[in-house]
Every structure is written in C-alpha cells, then in structure tokens.
Design a protein around this motif. Structure first.
Motif, PDB file in Angstrom:
ATOM      1  N   PRO A 143       0.547   1.013  -0.383  1.00 17.24           N
ATOM      2  CA  PRO A 143       0.667   0.009   0.683  1.00 17.24           C
ATOM      3  C   PRO A 143      -0.304   0.265   1.841  1.00 17.24           C
ATOM      4  CG  PRO A 143       2.805   0.973   0.130  1.00 17.24           C
ATOM      5  CD  PRO A 143       1.763   1.759  -0.585  1.00 17.24           C
ATOM      6  N   GLU A 190       0.927 -10.153   0.169  1.00 20.64           N
ATOM      7  CA  GLU A 190       1.003  -9.778  -1.249  1.00 20.64           C
ATOM      8  C   GLU A 190      -0.353  -9.306  -1.767  1.00 20.64           C
ATOM      9  OE1 GLU A 190       2.278 -11.598  -5.556  1.00 20.64           O
ATOM     10  OE2 GLU A 190       3.023 -12.567  -3.753  1.00 20.64           O
ATOM     11  N   ASN A 216      -0.990  -5.844  -0.379  1.00 19.71           N
ATOM     12  CA  ASN A 216       0.123  -4.904  -0.494  1.00 19.71           C
ATOM     13  C   ASN A 216       0.541  -4.350   0.876  1.00 19.71           C
ATOM     14  OD1 ASN A 216       2.155  -3.437  -1.738  1.00 19.71           O
ATOM     15  ND2 ASN A 216       0.810  -1.763  -2.339  1.00 19.71           N
ATOM     16  N   LYS A 270       3.168  -3.567   3.739  1.00 16.09           N
ATOM     17  CA  LYS A 270       4.592  -3.257   3.882  1.00 16.09           C
ATOM     18  C   LYS A 270       4.999  -3.151   5.348  1.00 16.09           C
ATOM     19  CE  LYS A 270       5.202  -2.946  -0.520  1.00 16.09           C
ATOM     20  NZ  LYS A 270       5.452  -4.182  -1.182  1.00 16.09           N
TER      21      LYS A 270
END
Length: 135
Positions: free
Chosen positions: A2, A46, A49, A51
């Motif tokens: 992430p 998305e 990635n 987070k």
C-alpha cells in the motif's frame, strides 16, 4: 504494498502527492479540481493501492481554527463516509504552500497548479518522517 496519499485541499484545487511503497519518499502527483476530487479518488485509490490519505489541516500560525479549517473538517467527514475502507489523517499543513511557492514561484497557470501538488508532497513528507521516527 500500500501507498499513502496526501491532499492539499483548497477552495478550487486539490494538490495530490503519493508515497512510494516503502513509505519513505513523497512525490507530487497531480492537481485536481475540487469538484472532481471524489471521482478522482474513486479511481485512484484502487489503482494505486491507497490505504491511508493524509489531509492537510490548515490551522492558523497561532494554532487556531479558521474558516478553511472548518471546510476541511466538513469535507473529511463526507469522504470518510464514502470511503470507509480508507484511514483519513489530518496533518498540520502550515506553511506548506509558502514552501512550495518559494521552491519555484509560479508564473503560469500550469506552474500554479503544480505548486498545489508540491504543497501536498511537503505535507506527506512531514507525515512520513513522523511515521519513520516512531519505529
């Protein structure tokens, strides 16, 4: 792995910076119109990635809240509902825009837009330094 994203929210534009996967480097990414930011986030989270998103928290130099501070808090509560899987963090952004402008004074619209992303990178760099100091 992430990555962490940073946002420098303004009334019209949002500067965006992105970390590397090792969470060491902050790099200016792009600047998006505030009206398009939620759609941008929907796609970008998305794809990259993401987070965690660090949002520049615009306190005054005296450490008090301003009208812009309240706008950021309101916006944060809205996007937390839309993206519940993302951790949102407020991070002091004082002087980040001035640092970005001092780096290279903006003479054109493109340079001005890029300065928002550079300000976001300063915010993210500060946050990443904080994270690395906790290890």
């Amino acid at each position: 792995m992430p990555k962490i994203m940073a946002l420098d929210l303004g009334d019209q534009w949002v500067g965006i910076a992105l970390s590397d996967t090792s969470l060491i480097f902050a790099k200016p990414n792009t600047t998006v119109n505030i009206n398009d930011i939620e759609e941008f986030l929907s796609n970008f989270i998305e794809k990259e990635n993401i987070k965690e998103i660090v949002i520049g928290y615009p306190k005054t130099l005296r450490g008090t809240e301003s009208e812009q501070t309240l706008k950021v808090l309101n916006w944060k509560s809205q996007v937390e509902k839309k993206f519940p899987e993302i951790k949102f963090v407020l991070w002091d952004e004082r002087l980040s825009s001035k640092r970005a402008a001092a780096l290279k004074p903006a003479k054109t619209k493109d340079e001005k837009l890029k300065s928002h992303a550079i300000a976001a990178a300063f915010i993210l760099d500060s946050y990443l330094s904080f994270l690395s100091s906790r290890i």
